[in-house]
Motif scaffolding. Structure first.
Motif, PDB file in Angstrom:
ATOM      1  N   ARG A 233       0.868  -1.184   0.000  1.00  0.00           N
ATOM      2  CA  ARG A 233       0.000   0.000   0.000  1.00  0.00           C
ATOM      3  C   ARG A 233       0.899   1.226   0.000  1.00  0.00           C
ATOM      4  NH1 ARG A 233      -2.685   3.321   3.737  1.00  0.00           N
ATOM      5  NH2 ARG A 233      -4.835   3.791   3.101  1.00  0.00           N
ATOM      6  N   VAL A 234       0.769   1.990  -1.085  1.00  0.00           N
ATOM      7  CA  VAL A 234       1.656   3.146  -1.263  1.00  0.00           C
ATOM      8  C   VAL A 234       0.955   4.430  -0.813  1.00  0.00           C
ATOM      9  CG1 VAL A 234       2.938   4.443  -3.016  1.00  0.00           C
ATOM     10  CG2 VAL A 234       2.836   1.975  -3.136  1.00  0.00           C
ATOM     11  N   GLY A 235      -0.363   4.420  -0.878  1.00  0.00           N
ATOM     12  CA  GLY A 235      -1.140   5.581  -0.455  1.00  0.00           C
ATOM     13  C   GLY A 235      -2.592   5.181  -0.427  1.00  0.00           C
ATOM     14  N   PRO A 236      -3.483   6.113  -0.054  1.00  0.00           N
ATOM     15  CA  PRO A 236      -4.903   5.762   0.013  1.00  0.00           C
ATOM     16  C   PRO A 236      -5.392   5.236  -1.337  1.00  0.00           C
ATOM     17  CG  PRO A 236      -4.502   7.964   0.895  1.00  0.00           C
ATOM     18  CD  PRO A 236      -3.212   7.510   0.279  1.00  0.00           C
ATOM     19  N   GLY A 237      -5.939   4.045  -1.332  1.00  0.00           N
ATOM     20  CA  GLY A 237      -6.477   3.455  -2.560  1.00  0.00           C
ATOM     21  C   GLY A 237      -5.415   3.024  -3.560  1.00  0.00           C
ATOM     22  N   ASP A 238      -4.160   3.105  -3.211  1.00  0.00           N
ATOM     23  CA  ASP A 238      -3.081   2.743  -4.142  1.00  0.00           C
ATOM     24  C   ASP A 238      -2.299   1.545  -3.589  1.00  0.00           C
ATOM     25  OD1 ASP A 238      -1.045   2.559  -5.952  1.00  0.00           O
ATOM     26  OD2 ASP A 238      -0.270   4.598  -5.667  1.00  0.00           O
ATOM     27  N   VAL A 239      -2.770   0.341  -3.987  1.00  0.00           N
ATOM     28  CA  VAL A 239      -2.070  -0.882  -3.569  1.00  0.00           C
ATOM     29  C   VAL A 239      -1.421  -1.475  -4.803  1.00  0.00           C
ATOM     30  CG1 VAL A 239      -2.323  -3.193  -2.582  1.00  0.00           C
ATOM     31  CG2 VAL A 239      -3.701  -1.303  -1.697  1.00  0.00           C
ATOM     32  N   ARG A 240      -0.103  -1.665  -4.748  1.00  0.00           N
ATOM     33  CA  ARG A 240       0.608  -2.189  -5.924  1.00  0.00           C
ATOM     34  C   ARG A 240       0.966  -3.663  -5.711  1.00  0.00           C
ATOM     35  NH1 ARG A 240       4.347   3.130  -7.031  1.00  0.00           N
ATOM     36  NH2 ARG A 240       2.588   4.549  -6.848  1.00  0.00           N
ATOM     37  N   ALA A 241       0.767  -4.457  -6.774  1.00  0.00           N
ATOM     38  CA  ALA A 241       1.122  -5.878  -6.736  1.00  0.00           C
ATOM     39  C   ALA A 241       2.496  -6.015  -7.374  1.00  0.00           C
ATOM     40  CB  ALA A 241       0.087  -6.691  -7.499  1.00  0.00           C
ATOM     41  N   LEU A 242       3.484  -6.355  -6.563  1.00  0.00           N
ATOM     42  CA  LEU A 242       4.872  -6.332  -7.042  1.00  0.00           C
ATOM     43  C   LEU A 242       5.365  -7.736  -7.357  1.00  0.00           C
ATOM     44  CD1 LEU A 242       6.274  -3.868  -4.370  1.00  0.00           C
ATOM     45  CD2 LEU A 242       5.355  -3.326  -6.631  1.00  0.00           C
ATOM     46  N   SER A 243       6.005  -7.844  -8.499  1.00  0.00           N
ATOM     47  CA  SER A 243       6.569  -9.133  -8.883  1.00  0.00           C
ATOM     48  C   SER A 243       8.050  -9.167  -8.495  1.00  0.00           C
ATOM     49  CB  SER A 243       6.405  -9.311 -10.389  1.00  0.00           C
ATOM     50  OG  SER A 243       7.318 -10.275 -10.821  1.00  0.00           O
ATOM     51  N   SER A 244       8.484 -10.299  -7.972  1.00  0.00           N
ATOM     52  CA  SER A 244       9.871 -10.388  -7.486  1.00  0.00           C
ATOM     53  C   SER A 244      10.879 -10.302  -8.626  1.00  0.00           C
ATOM     54  CB  SER A 244      10.074 -11.679  -6.708  1.00  0.00           C
ATOM     55  OG  SER A 244       9.781 -12.780  -7.526  1.00  0.00           O
ATOM     56  N   ALA A 245      10.403 -10.485  -9.864  1.00  0.00           N
ATOM     57  CA  ALA A 245      11.327 -10.366 -10.995  1.00  0.00           C
ATOM     58  C   ALA A 245      11.682  -8.890 -11.245  1.00  0.00           C
ATOM     59  CB  ALA A 245      10.695 -10.955 -12.243  1.00  0.00           C
ATOM     60  N   ASP A 246      10.832  -7.976 -10.766  1.00  0.00           N
ATOM     61  CA  ASP A 246      10.998  -6.570 -11.125  1.00  0.00           C
ATOM     62  C   ASP A 246      11.578  -5.698 -10.016  1.00  0.00           C
ATOM     63  OD1 ASP A 246       9.703  -7.324 -13.460  1.00  0.00           O
ATOM     64  OD2 ASP A 246       7.722  -6.826 -12.628  1.00  0.00           O
ATOM     65  N   VAL A 247      11.411  -6.104  -8.768  1.00  0.00           N
ATOM     66  CA  VAL A 247      11.781  -5.199  -7.670  1.00  0.00           C
ATOM     67  C   VAL A 247      12.522  -5.938  -6.566  1.00  0.00           C
ATOM     68  CG1 VAL A 247       9.745  -3.707  -8.024  1.00  0.00           C
ATOM     69  CG2 VAL A 247       9.614  -5.608  -6.399  1.00  0.00           C
ATOM     70  N   SER A 248      13.237  -5.161  -5.751  1.00  0.00           N
ATOM     71  CA  SER A 248      13.729  -5.652  -4.467  1.00  0.00           C
ATOM     72  C   SER A 248      12.972  -4.903  -3.391  1.00  0.00           C
ATOM     73  CB  SER A 248      15.214  -5.324  -4.272  1.00  0.00           C
ATOM     74  OG  SER A 248      16.004  -6.088  -5.099  1.00  0.00           O
ATOM     75  N   VAL A 249      12.732  -5.550  -2.283  1.00  0.00           N
ATOM     76  CA  VAL A 249      12.003  -4.899  -1.192  1.00  0.00           C
ATOM     77  C   VAL A 249      12.767  -5.129   0.102  1.00  0.00           C
ATOM     78  CG1 VAL A 249       9.835  -4.855   0.099  1.00  0.00           C
ATOM     79  CG2 VAL A 249       9.787  -5.214  -2.367  1.00  0.00           C
ATOM     80  N   ARG A 250      12.934  -4.046   0.874  1.00  0.00           N
ATOM     81  CA  ARG A 250      13.644  -4.143   2.161  1.00  0.00           C
ATOM     82  C   ARG A 250      12.748  -3.635   3.271  1.00  0.00           C
ATOM     83  NH1 ARG A 250      18.636  -2.999  -0.575  1.00  0.00           N
ATOM     84  NH2 ARG A 250      18.761  -4.939  -1.740  1.00  0.00           N
ATOM     85  N   PRO A 251      12.932  -4.140   4.487  1.00  0.00           N
ATOM     86  CA  PRO A 251      12.235  -3.520   5.615  1.00  0.00           C
ATOM     87  C   PRO A 251      12.715  -2.068   5.707  1.00  0.00           C
ATOM     88  CG  PRO A 251      13.481  -5.467   6.325  1.00  0.00           C
ATOM     89  CD  PRO A 251      13.815  -5.249   4.899  1.00  0.00           C
ATOM     90  N   ASP A 252      11.819  -1.140   6.014  1.00  0.00           N
ATOM     91  CA  ASP A 252      12.203   0.271   6.016  1.00  0.00           C
ATOM     92  C   ASP A 252      12.922   0.647   7.308  1.00  0.00           C
ATOM     93  OD1 ASP A 252      12.525   2.565   4.703  1.00  0.00           O
ATOM     94  OD2 ASP A 252      10.449   3.256   4.859  1.00  0.00           O
ATOM     95  N   ARG A 253      12.755  -0.174   8.339  1.00  0.00           N
ATOM     96  CA  ARG A 253      13.472   0.070   9.591  1.00  0.00           C
ATOM     97  C   ARG A 253      14.126  -1.238   9.993  1.00  0.00           C
ATOM     98  NH1 ARG A 253       8.177   1.573  11.914  1.00  0.00           N
ATOM     99  NH2 ARG A 253       7.657   3.429  10.756  1.00  0.00           N
TER     100      ARG A 253
END
Ligand code: BTN
Length: 255
Positions: A233-253
């Motif tokens: 969830r990036v903002g109100p009403g904005d939920v993005r479905a992320l594919s592991s082929a395209d992005v890396s994701v890290r814990p923010d803290r």
């Protein structure tokens, strides 16, 4: 290899040094070896990770293994689910062999104490899928991984023998796989696997940083969908479905 009762028995092929256990296993798969064939090496000179990265694999410091599955009847679109299954199995295997409870970092990393403990790379198509698993075991880590990775021996505070971990991870993987296959790769076992995956996830419910080829942004990791995409969830009403082929994701803290 299938034993009476449909159990898939591991057939271990052990090597001192290979380029990549997954490459050796792909060759064995081409030669017709059955599912349950496992390649293990003490050292890899060309270990591969996700998204084209390498996997540093010095002798004796890690467990490097690849497992062959032949999930005939599994739709191609569902083959990536084997990665979820493998992550859950690896987590269970580590717990069974060492008592350590690792978290799963989407899509398929094993984490402990806020650091990477291992990773999984699934390759192939429905008639031959190679599941490559790399786990840090020894108390020493390659210099380039210091501060980013941990190991079973470090977490346990004593030297951990990789053999029971190999046996238990392989057993869990082949058992879970057999149960799912017996159900025709249907939803019963899959729903339980997803539930366990969500429970073990270190990202869900947390602020995360998403790194794409074009930049970075923050959001809240909400869920993982049936296709293995991370819902952020990036903002109100904005939920993005992320594919592991395209992005890396890290814990923010830090965790
Ligand atoms: C990742 O986190 O990027 C996945 C790493 C997978 C590494 C394992 S080690 C055994 C097998 N052989 C390889 O070359 N890669 C996998």
């Amino acid at each position: 290899m299938s034993a009476p009762g449909g159990r898939v028995q591991p057939a271990f092929h052990r090597f001192q040094r290979v380029s990549s256990t997954s490459d050796v296993l792909r060759q064995l798969a081409r030669e017709g070896h059955p599912e349950g064939t496992v390649v293990v090496a003490r050292e890899q000179t060309g270990g591969r990770g996700r998204r084209g990265r390498g996997w540093v694999s010095p002798a004796g410091l890690g467990l490097y293994l690849s497992v062959l599955l032949r999930p005939t009847g599994l739709e191609a679109a569902r083959v990536p689910r084997l990665t979820v299954l493998s992550a859950v199995a690896a987590r269970r295997g580590i717990l069974g062999a060492t008592g350590l409870s690792a978290g799963i970092k989407w899509p398929n990393d094993l984490w402990m104490s806020g650091l990477k403990l291992g990773g999984i790379l699934a390759e192939g198509s429905a008639d031959s899928v190679v599941i490559g698993i790399g786990l840090n075991v020894g108390a020493d880590l390659p210099k380039e991984l210091e501060g980013r990775a941990t190991s079973l021996s470090r977490e346990k505070g004593r030297v951990v023998d990789s053999e029971p971990v190999l046996q238990e991870v392989t057993r869990q993987l082949l058992d879970l796989y057999r149960r799912w296959r017996e159900q025709g790769f249907g939803s019963g076992v899959w729903d339980l696997l997803m539930e366990e995956y969500r429970q073990a996830s270190i990202l869900l419910g947390r602020p995360v940083r998403v790194i794409t080829g074009r930049g970075k942004y923050g959001g809240l990791a909400q869920d993982v969908d049936e296709d293995g995409r991370l819902l952020v969830r990036v903002g109100p009403g904005d939920v993005r479905a992320l594919s592991s082929a395209d992005v890396s994701v890290r814990p923010d803290r830090p965790l």
